[in-house]
Design a protein around this motif. Structure first.
Motif, PDB file in Angstrom:
ATOM      1  N   GLN A  22       5.176 -11.014  11.827  1.00 49.68           N
ATOM      2  CA  GLN A  22       4.389 -12.181  12.228  1.00 49.68           C
ATOM      3  C   GLN A  22       4.809 -13.370  11.358  1.00 49.68           C
ATOM      4  O   GLN A  22       4.347 -13.537  10.230  1.00 49.68           O
ATOM      5  N   PRO A  45      -0.477  -6.757  -0.467  1.00 47.31           N
ATOM      6  CA  PRO A  45      -1.035  -6.529   0.870  1.00 47.31           C
ATOM      7  C   PRO A  45      -0.268  -5.477   1.645  1.00 47.31           C
ATOM      8  O   PRO A  45       0.969  -5.410   1.577  1.00 47.31           O
ATOM      9  N   GLY A  46      -0.983  -4.639   2.384  1.00 42.47           N
ATOM     10  CA  GLY A  46      -0.355  -3.709   3.296  1.00 42.47           C
ATOM     11  C   GLY A  46       0.001  -4.408   4.595  1.00 42.47           C
ATOM     12  O   GLY A  46      -0.269  -5.605   4.785  1.00 42.47           O
ATOM     13  N   SER A  47       0.588  -3.671   5.526  1.00 43.26           N
ATOM     14  CA  SER A  47       1.040  -4.286   6.782  1.00 43.26           C
ATOM     15  C   SER A  47      -0.108  -4.814   7.618  1.00 43.26           C
ATOM     16  O   SER A  47       0.061  -5.764   8.394  1.00 43.26           O
ATOM     17  N   ALA A  48      -1.300  -4.226   7.470  1.00 42.43           N
ATOM     18  CA  ALA A  48      -2.450  -4.720   8.228  1.00 42.43           C
ATOM     19  C   ALA A  48      -2.863  -6.104   7.755  1.00 42.43           C
ATOM     20  O   ALA A  48      -3.414  -6.904   8.523  1.00 42.43           O
ATOM     21  N   GLU A  49      -2.584  -6.382   6.495  1.00 42.66           N
ATOM     22  CA  GLU A  49      -2.955  -7.680   5.917  1.00 42.66           C
ATOM     23  C   GLU A  49      -1.815  -8.689   5.986  1.00 42.66           C
ATOM     24  O   GLU A  49      -2.044  -9.884   6.171  1.00 42.66           O
ATOM     25  N   THR A  76       0.811  -1.217   0.000  1.00 39.73           N
ATOM     26  CA  THR A  76       0.000   0.000   0.000  1.00 39.73           C
ATOM     27  C   THR A  76       0.847   1.271   0.000  1.00 39.73           C
ATOM     28  O   THR A  76       0.304   2.375  -0.006  1.00 39.73           O
ATOM     29  N   ASP A  94       1.832  -8.655   7.931  1.00 41.82           N
ATOM     30  CA  ASP A  94       2.822  -8.039   8.813  1.00 41.82           C
ATOM     31  C   ASP A  94       4.064  -8.930   8.832  1.00 41.82           C
ATOM     32  O   ASP A  94       3.997 -10.075   9.302  1.00 41.82           O
TER      33      ASP A  94
END
Length: 303
Positions: free
Chosen positions: A41, A32-36, A12, A38
């Protein structure tokens, strides 16, 4: 050539958005952005690589991961080096290990900040790393983690990146042109402005070469806008493109704007490695800026 599917962590951001814009035809981009996704993780990273590898196998496409995720707050990293390390070193290490286990090629985006910034000629990939900031140290360590992972991996260093996504120097100058009569900008730092759309095109070309079994032999490449300037020269060019008087941009010294993290005085990246790999050189920075401003001047003025 088989179709290509790119997985772009950090998708993003400005580079990720420009990679998405290249999606179509035989090229599919998942960003995917970091919310999707990370990168801190590990379980999510392993699952994402397994999913993209399975999808590519079932659809007859070839997968490549282009890692655009990073902690890039240069000043904040001085007091948050542990967090920067997690995003810039631990995350890429897990990502590279997952790519290695699934035989998925990885292109990892890095930065000019891995160098000391005191050179008198453009930096080549093999020049000694000597980062002077927490951000630079973590990015250099991230490169080592990726290259030592056993994955089929390439590092692409870039510099002075700008685009329509997120905050950057061009957008800041466009805003200040409307708000102030004059703007003071440092004229003792030299670099190569790079439009994220040009870098995205270059990364797509690199990914295509990799899946076509024409991958570059050298694992570290420099992809930045052609030529060089100072921040002051860059700002004057932005004002000119906006139709504003460039003489409103006043030169000053870096010492007048001290911050937690020192900026490199010279961080021009040579594109010799990029050319030697047979890749299309990124355009001269002036040409790229002109097109960027022509396309986006209206949005910059109102944004």
């Amino acid at each position: 050539m088989p179709g290509l599917v790119l997985l772009v962590p950090g998708g993003t951001g400005q580079l990720g958005r420009d990679l998405v814009a290249l999606s179509g035809g035989d090229v599919e981009v998942r960003a995917p952005g970091s919310a999707e996704l990370d990168l801190t993780q590990a379980g999510a990273v392993v699952e994402a690589i397994a999913t993209i590898a399975k999808y590519a196998r079932e659809s007859g496409k070839r997968p490549v991961v282009v890692n655009a995720a990073a902690y890039t707050a240069v000043d904040a990293a001085e007091s948050e080096e542990e967090r920067a390390f997690a995003l810039n070193v631990d995350g890429p290490r897990v990502l590279a290990a997952a790519c290695s286990s699934r035989n998925v090629p990885l292109v990892h985006v890095s930065t000019d900040y891995v160098f000391a910034g005191d050179a008198d000629r453009p930096y080549e990939p093999e020049d000694a790393l000597a980062p002077r900031t927490a951000y630079g140290r973590t990015k250099a360590a991230g490169e080592d983690a990726v290259l030592g992972s056993g994955a089929r991996a390439w590092i692409v260093r870039t510099a002075w990146l700008y685009g329509m996504g997120g905050g950057n120097f061009v957008k800041t100058m466009a805003r200040l042109e409307q708000e102030r009569e004059t703007v003071s900008v440092v004229d003792d730092q030299h670099g190569s402005p790079t439009w994220s759309a040009d870098l995205a095109s270059g990364l797509l070309e690199l990914a295509t070469r990799i899946v076509s079994d024409e991958a570059p032999e050298h694992k570290v490449l420099h992809g930045a806008g052609g030529g060089e300037t100072t921040w002051h020269g860059f700002a004057k060019a932005i004002f000119t493109e906006l139709g504003a008087d460039p003489e409103r941009v006043l030169p000053c010294a870096s010492a007048e704007f001290p911050g937690p993290a020192p900026r490199p005085a010279y961080s021009v990246l040579s594109d010799a490695s990029w050319r030697a790999a047979g890749l299309t050189p990124l355009r001269p920075w002036e040409e790229a800026l002109h097109e960027f401003m022509t396309v986006n001047a209206g949005s910059l003025r109102t944004g």
